[in-house]
Scaffold this active site. Structure first.
Site, PDB file in Angstrom:
ATOM      1  N   HIS A 171      -8.583  -0.839   6.010  1.00  0.00           N
ATOM      2  CA  HIS A 171      -8.612  -1.895   6.884  1.00  0.00           C
ATOM      3  C   HIS A 171      -8.805  -3.094   5.756  1.00  0.00           C
ATOM      4  CE1 HIS A 171      -8.811  -5.064  10.005  1.00  0.00           C
ATOM      5  NE2 HIS A 171     -10.222  -5.307   9.679  1.00  0.00           N
ATOM      6  N   ASN A 219       0.781  -1.390   0.177  1.00  0.00           N
ATOM      7  CA  ASN A 219       0.075   0.176   0.328  1.00  0.00           C
ATOM      8  C   ASN A 219       0.925   1.403  -0.375  1.00  0.00           C
ATOM      9  OD1 ASN A 219      -2.912  -0.159   0.009  1.00  0.00           O
ATOM     10  ND2 ASN A 219      -2.070  -1.918   1.746  1.00  0.00           N
ATOM     11  N   MET A 247       0.292  -2.287  12.211  1.00  0.00           N
ATOM     12  CA  MET A 247      -0.617  -3.114  13.860  1.00  0.00           C
ATOM     13  C   MET A 247       0.213  -2.922  14.167  1.00  0.00           C
ATOM     14  SD  MET A 247      -1.519  -4.373  10.732  1.00  0.00           S
ATOM     15  CE  MET A 247      -2.181  -5.904  10.722  1.00  0.00           C
ATOM     16  N   ARG A 248       0.009  -1.711  14.649  1.00  0.00           N
ATOM     17  CA  ARG A 248      -0.361  -1.354  15.830  1.00  0.00           C
ATOM     18  C   ARG A 248      -1.593  -0.095  16.435  1.00  0.00           C
ATOM     19  NH1 ARG A 248       3.864  -1.465  19.344  1.00  0.00           N
ATOM     20  NH2 ARG A 248       5.434  -2.376  17.781  1.00  0.00           N
ATOM     21  N   LEU A 249      -2.122   0.050  17.680  1.00  0.00           N
ATOM     22  CA  LEU A 249      -2.919   1.248  17.661  1.00  0.00           C
ATOM     23  C   LEU A 249      -2.455   2.075  18.494  1.00  0.00           C
ATOM     24  CD1 LEU A 249      -5.362  -0.521  20.398  1.00  0.00           C
ATOM     25  CD2 LEU A 249      -6.180   0.658  18.579  1.00  0.00           C
TER      26      LEU A 249
HETATM   27  C1  GAR Z   1      -3.654  -4.301   3.820  1.00  0.00           C
HETATM   28  O1  GAR Z   1      -4.023  -5.414   3.511  1.00  0.00           O
HETATM   29  C2  GAR Z   1      -4.212  -3.460   5.687  1.00  0.00           C
HETATM   30  O2  GAR Z   1      -5.471  -3.055   4.867  1.00  0.00           O
HETATM   31  C3  GAR Z   1      -3.866  -4.369   6.048  1.00  0.00           C
HETATM   32  O3  GAR Z   1      -2.051  -5.166   6.940  1.00  0.00           O
HETATM   33  C4  GAR Z   1      -2.229  -5.391   4.867  1.00  0.00           C
HETATM   34  C5  GAR Z   1      -0.756  -4.281   4.751  1.00  0.00           C
HETATM   35  O4  GAR Z   1      -0.506  -4.796   3.765  1.00  0.00           O
HETATM   36  N1  GAR Z   1      -3.658  -3.811   7.452  1.00  0.00           N
HETATM   37  C6  GAR Z   1      -4.498  -3.743   8.480  1.00  0.00           C
HETATM   38  O5  GAR Z   1      -5.104  -5.278   8.745  1.00  0.00           O
HETATM   39  C7  GAR Z   1      -5.252  -2.865   9.938  1.00  0.00           C
HETATM   40  N2  GAR Z   1      -5.852  -3.175  10.973  1.00  0.00           N
HETATM   41  P1  GAR Z   1       0.519  -4.050   2.955  1.00  0.00           P
HETATM   42  O6  GAR Z   1       2.125  -3.718   3.966  1.00  0.00           O
HETATM   43  O7  GAR Z   1       1.106  -5.245   1.210  1.00  0.00           O
HETATM   44  O8  GAR Z   1       0.210  -2.943   2.009  1.00  0.00           O
END
Ligand code: GAR
Length: 190
Positions: free
Chosen positions: A105, A14, A86-88
């Site tokens: 998300h 992303n 991945m952290r609040l």
């Molecule tokens: C993504 O799918 C994002 O939506 C998710 O982590 C992935 C990261 O992928 N986020 C969460 O789950 C947040 N709670 P990436 O590192 O390839 O962008």
């Protein structure tokens, strides 16, 4: 031009899609809480500054968020974009960037918040899941929803198929939505 810091913990697909999109803002910093994560290589390749830290090395969330704040202030960052962070987010960052932190998300929130949202949806056998983009508040994957789009899960789909579809949608929807938010802000100040 608005200045963005992207927060990420892992692969950074992303992050890459945001860097490659034609957003009317500059991505000036990657904040990464997993030193060595692949997203750091992506930032390096694109000449984007990195602030990398290990939470374990700080006595508390407030302590590492203070360090992050210093990096953000130094660069006059306007907007925080969480892309697989991945952290609040704690009160230290929230109070200074209220209404200026956006998260993506991989589910149709409020369904399947938290870790492994794609696996949760797959295991629940739902026929539709999707992607949600929202403003961040103190909760886990809560906060006002900005954009949401569905993805159909077919009988024959494996978990990997679902992941591929959801990520493809994310890479399209996230840059578009960030651009939309920025355009609204620009209109409101002009
Ligand atoms: C993504 O799918 C994002 O939506 C998710 O982590 C992935 C990261 O992928 N986020 C969460 O789950 C947040 N709670 P990436 O590192 O390839 O962008």
């Amino acid at each position: 031009m608005m200045k963005i810091a992207v927060f990420a913990s892992g692969n950074g697909s992303n992050f890459q899609s945001l860097v490659e999109a034609n957003i009317d803002a500059s991505i000036d910093l990657l904040v990464c809480d997993k030193p060595g994560a692949y997203v750091e290589q992506r930032a390096e390749k694109n000449g984007i500054d990195i602030f990398s830290f290990s939470a374990k090395k700080f006595p508390s969330k407030a302590d590492f968020e203070e360090k992050i704040l210093a990096e953000l202030r130094q660069r006059n960052i306007d907007l925080l974009v969480l892309a697989g962070y991945m952290r609040l987010v704690g009160p230290t960052l929230l109070s200074e960037f209220e209404g200026k932190i956006i998260n993506i998300h991989p589910s149709l929130l409020p369904s399947f918040p938290g870790l492994d949202a794609i696996g949760q949806a797959f295991d629940a056998n739902v026929k539709v899941s999707g992607v949600t983009i929202h403003f961040v508040d103190a909760g886990m994957d809560t906060g006002p929803i900005i954009a949401q789009e569905p993805v159909k899960i077919e009988e024959k789909d494996t978990k990997e198929d679902v992941q591929r579809k959801i990520q493809a949608l994310e890479h399209d929807l996230y840059p578009k939505t960030i651009q939309h938010v920025i355009s609204q802000w620009q209109r409101s100040v002009n």
